[in-house]
Design a protein around this motif. Structure first.
Motif, PDB file in Angstrom:
ATOM      1  N   PHE A 117       0.882  -0.956   0.174  1.00 25.54           N
ATOM      2  CA  PHE A 117      -0.031   0.075   0.007  1.00 25.54           C
ATOM      3  C   PHE A 117       0.875   1.239  -0.024  1.00 25.54           C
ATOM      4  O   PHE A 117       1.859   1.299   0.646  1.00 25.54           O
ATOM      5  CB  PHE A 117      -0.920   0.064   1.167  1.00 25.54           C
ATOM      6  CG  PHE A 117      -1.848  -1.250   1.293  1.00 25.54           C
ATOM      7  CD1 PHE A 117      -2.892  -1.361   0.807  1.00 25.54           C
ATOM      8  CD2 PHE A 117      -1.426  -2.340   2.210  1.00 25.54           C
ATOM      9  CE1 PHE A 117      -3.726  -2.180   0.748  1.00 25.54           C
ATOM     10  CE2 PHE A 117      -2.307  -3.403   2.252  1.00 25.54           C
ATOM     11  CZ  PHE A 117      -3.535  -3.282   1.422  1.00 25.54           C
ATOM     12  N   ILE A 118       0.440   2.251  -0.859  1.00 26.22           N
ATOM     13  CA  ILE A 118       1.084   3.384  -0.635  1.00 26.22           C
ATOM     14  C   ILE A 118      -0.024   4.481  -0.350  1.00 26.22           C
ATOM     15  O   ILE A 118      -0.987   4.546  -1.005  1.00 26.22           O
ATOM     16  CB  ILE A 118       1.600   4.206  -2.263  1.00 26.22           C
ATOM     17  CG1 ILE A 118       2.324   3.004  -2.732  1.00 26.22           C
ATOM     18  CG2 ILE A 118       2.432   5.393  -1.869  1.00 26.22           C
ATOM     19  CD1 ILE A 118       2.778   3.476  -4.400  1.00 26.22           C
ATOM     20  N   PHE A 119       0.179   5.071   0.993  1.00 31.17           N
ATOM     21  CA  PHE A 119      -0.633   6.235   1.524  1.00 31.17           C
ATOM     22  C   PHE A 119       0.002   7.560   1.045  1.00 31.17           C
ATOM     23  O   PHE A 119       0.992   7.766   1.683  1.00 31.17           O
ATOM     24  CB  PHE A 119      -0.765   5.771   2.897  1.00 31.17           C
ATOM     25  CG  PHE A 119      -1.275   6.849   3.937  1.00 31.17           C
ATOM     26  CD1 PHE A 119      -1.562   8.161   3.644  1.00 31.17           C
ATOM     27  CD2 PHE A 119      -1.643   6.342   5.234  1.00 31.17           C
ATOM     28  CE1 PHE A 119      -2.135   8.955   4.690  1.00 31.17           C
ATOM     29  CE2 PHE A 119      -1.955   7.235   6.148  1.00 31.17           C
ATOM     30  CZ  PHE A 119      -2.541   8.587   5.908  1.00 31.17           C
ATOM     31  N   ILE A 120      -0.905   8.194   0.258  1.00 31.32           N
ATOM     32  CA  ILE A 120      -0.314   9.483  -0.155  1.00 31.32           C
ATOM     33  C   ILE A 120      -1.025  10.655   0.586  1.00 31.32           C
ATOM     34  O   ILE A 120      -2.360  10.625   0.446  1.00 31.32           O
ATOM     35  CB  ILE A 120      -0.597   9.724  -1.836  1.00 31.32           C
ATOM     36  CG1 ILE A 120       0.010   8.359  -2.413  1.00 31.32           C
ATOM     37  CG2 ILE A 120      -0.037  11.125  -1.976  1.00 31.32           C
ATOM     38  CD1 ILE A 120      -0.171   8.470  -3.856  1.00 31.32           C
ATOM     39  N   GLY A 121      -0.725  11.473   1.181  1.00 31.59           N
ATOM     40  CA  GLY A 121      -1.266  12.453   2.139  1.00 31.59           C
ATOM     41  C   GLY A 121      -1.146  13.622   1.217  1.00 31.59           C
ATOM     42  O   GLY A 121      -0.026  14.250   0.813  1.00 31.59           O
ATOM     43  N   LEU A 122      -2.293  14.275   1.013  1.00 27.80           N
ATOM     44  CA  LEU A 122      -2.397  15.451  -0.032  1.00 27.80           C
ATOM     45  C   LEU A 122      -3.045  16.547   0.469  1.00 27.80           C
ATOM     46  O   LEU A 122      -3.632  16.353   1.436  1.00 27.80           O
ATOM     47  CB  LEU A 122      -3.240  14.783  -1.481  1.00 27.80           C
ATOM     48  CG  LEU A 122      -2.518  13.713  -2.038  1.00 27.80           C
ATOM     49  CD1 LEU A 122      -3.679  12.996  -2.707  1.00 27.80           C
ATOM     50  CD2 LEU A 122      -1.627  14.202  -3.023  1.00 27.80           C
ATOM     51  N   ILE A 123      -2.798  17.629  -0.112  1.00 24.48           N
ATOM     52  CA  ILE A 123      -3.399  18.822   0.436  1.00 24.48           C
ATOM     53  C   ILE A 123      -4.031  19.551  -0.929  1.00 24.48           C
ATOM     54  O   ILE A 123      -3.081  19.464  -1.919  1.00 24.48           O
ATOM     55  CB  ILE A 123      -2.525  19.724   1.175  1.00 24.48           C
ATOM     56  CG1 ILE A 123      -3.231  20.821   2.038  1.00 24.48           C
ATOM     57  CG2 ILE A 123      -1.415  20.390   0.654  1.00 24.48           C
ATOM     58  CD1 ILE A 123      -2.522  21.220   3.348  1.00 24.48           C
TER      59      ILE A 123
END
Ligand code: AMP
Ligand code: GLY
Length: 423
Positions: free
Chosen positions: A273-279
């Motif tokens: 899994f890649i968890f991409i925290g975005l804004i």
């Protein structure tokens, strides 16, 4: 298949609950697990970083797939440990190898990766004690607020955002010279403050292809209106209402594709899994961080929205044929609210008896910090359990969750009553 899940939170209970539904599952183990996983799987009382003990269990229980929940064992190289061991190398591990886990293990590594692959992120520079003065000078060039990040893993506490320039300089000194976060702050990344609304995107890759899983938004602060101290997460919603097709298209083209391609180009083996925290800044996505695992409590809303046999999906990751899987999603909204121990994220008491489970209707209860003691379920951590519900929209789903929370009880139970307030 015989599956071993590593971890003990709501994320791992949710994964166990989902894998339990697969006709392909034979036996299910969770190490170390909690009272929730004990009810549907066999808990093994070993730590997630005790690789030798994990090896012993994997062999004695004839494990055919390992799913790694938290980041620590990945950053410590559990996947490499399996690959380098003659007896373990044929057991697929879901989670990246050590080199790729640096995407979460080192903020500087993650920033360099993003710059190298033209992935939009905040402008930054990194510093060590040897160029502290340059760090001060860099802060002088920025506008308030100032974002300082310890490079290494700091249990979610390594990011400090300050309004005042002098305070920011003092913080930089404290991180670099006084080792505020130990070795994790030997290097500090200072970056441009991004003003916008956050969301998380989860990607599952087998190293060749990938699937974009449902989006989620979590609520990290302890207090209502996003105030007070940071926590591991107090609630989550999926899908994120403002992540419409146009915005998701941008995320896909500007972030997801170059991330997966970048891993290949850089020779960073990644099955997991890649968890991409975005804004979302204006209409543009910018990456705040990568995590090399699923989020918690995001998992408690993301995984229930996946209709597939998830064991089949994870098996495809191991076999590198994820492209042959068509992901089927539940288009309803899922929400979850975390019930926490009074005092968390500061000092709190454990061992409180939890009651009311039998009265919960039409919601899922995922255990986090719970334990079985003398036949009773008692609290065993700050975040105790997550209550997940479905609805046509997040308000309807939340209503069910909050109705069921009324039926659950333990001494000094606390939770946020305003999840979704900003949507
Ligand atoms: P992280 O540990 O990297 O997830 O950062 C913790 C939180 O700090 C994020 O969830 C954001 O709310 C905030 N944050 C991190 N970097 C920035 C930034 N460059 N601008 C604004 N907020 C940030
Ligand atoms: N909920 C945030 C995290 O899992 O890192």
């Amino acid at each position: 298949m015989n599956v071993l899940i590593l971890g003990s939170g709501g994320r791992e209970h949710t994964l166990a609950w989902k894998l339990k539904q697969s006709p392909k599952l034979n036996r299910l183990f969770v190490a170390p697990g909690n009272a929730g996983t004990a009810a549907i799987a066999q808990n093994i009382p070993i730590g997630v970083n005790d690789f030798e003990a994990i090896k012993k269990s994997a062999l004695s229980e004839n494990i055919t797939l390992v799913v790694v929940g938290p980041e620590d064992p990945l950053v410590n190289g559990i996947h490499d440990f399996f690959l380098n061991d003659n007896e373990l190398r044929n057991i697929p591990v879901i989670g990246p190898q050590k080199a790729a886990a640096q995407l979460e293990g080192s903020k500087e590594f993650a920033k360099e990766f993003m710059i190298r692959h033209s992935i939009p992120t905040a402008a930054y520079q990194s510093f060590t004690a040897s160029n502290l003065e340059e760090g001060y000078a860099f802060l002088d060039t920025l506008n308030s607020p100032y974002v300082l990040k310890a490079d290494g893993l700091a249990a979610g506490k390594g990011v400090v955002i300050l309004q005042d320039l002098d305070e920011a300089k003092a913080e930089l000194h404290s991180m670099l010279v006084d080792e505020k976060f130990g070795g994790a702050s030997t290097t500090v990344v200072i970056e441009e403050f991004l003003d916008g609304i956050e969301l998380s995107v989860f990607v599952l890759t087998d190293g060749k292809g990938y699937k974009v899983l449902p989006t989620a938004k979590d609520y990290k602060r302890i207090g209502e209106g996003d105030t007070g101290l940071n926590t591991g997460g107090m609630g989550a919603i999926s899908p994120v209402p403002f992540a419409d097709n146009t915005f998701m298209g941008r995320i896909h083209e500007q972030v997801v594709k170059p991330t997966v391609e970048g891993l290949k180009k850089d020779n960073l083996p990644y099955k997991g899994f890649i968890f991409i925290g975005l804004i979302k800044v204006g209409d543009e996505p910018k990456v705040i961080e990568y995590n090399v695992r699923l989020g918690d409590p995001e998992t408690e809303v993301v995984i229930p929205r996946i209709k597939n046999d998830f064991l089949e999906v994870l098996q495809a990751v191991g076999q590198e044929n994820l492209d042959e899987i068509a992901l089927e999603l539940d288009y309803r909204t899922a929400t979850t609210v975390m019930l926490v121990s009074g005092g968390y994220p500061e000092a709190y008491e454990k061992g409180k008896v939890i009651s009311g489970f039998d009265e919960v209707q039409d919601s899922l209860v995922f255990h986090a910090g719970t334990q079985l003691k003398e036949g009773k379920v008692v609290t065993n951590g700050g975040r105790v359990m997550a209550i997940t519900s479905f609805g046509d929209d997040f308000e309807q789903a939340l209503k069910k969750t909050y109705q069921n929370i009324e039926k659950l009880h333990f001494e000094k139970m606390n939770y946020r009553k305003d999840i979704g307030f900003d949507l």
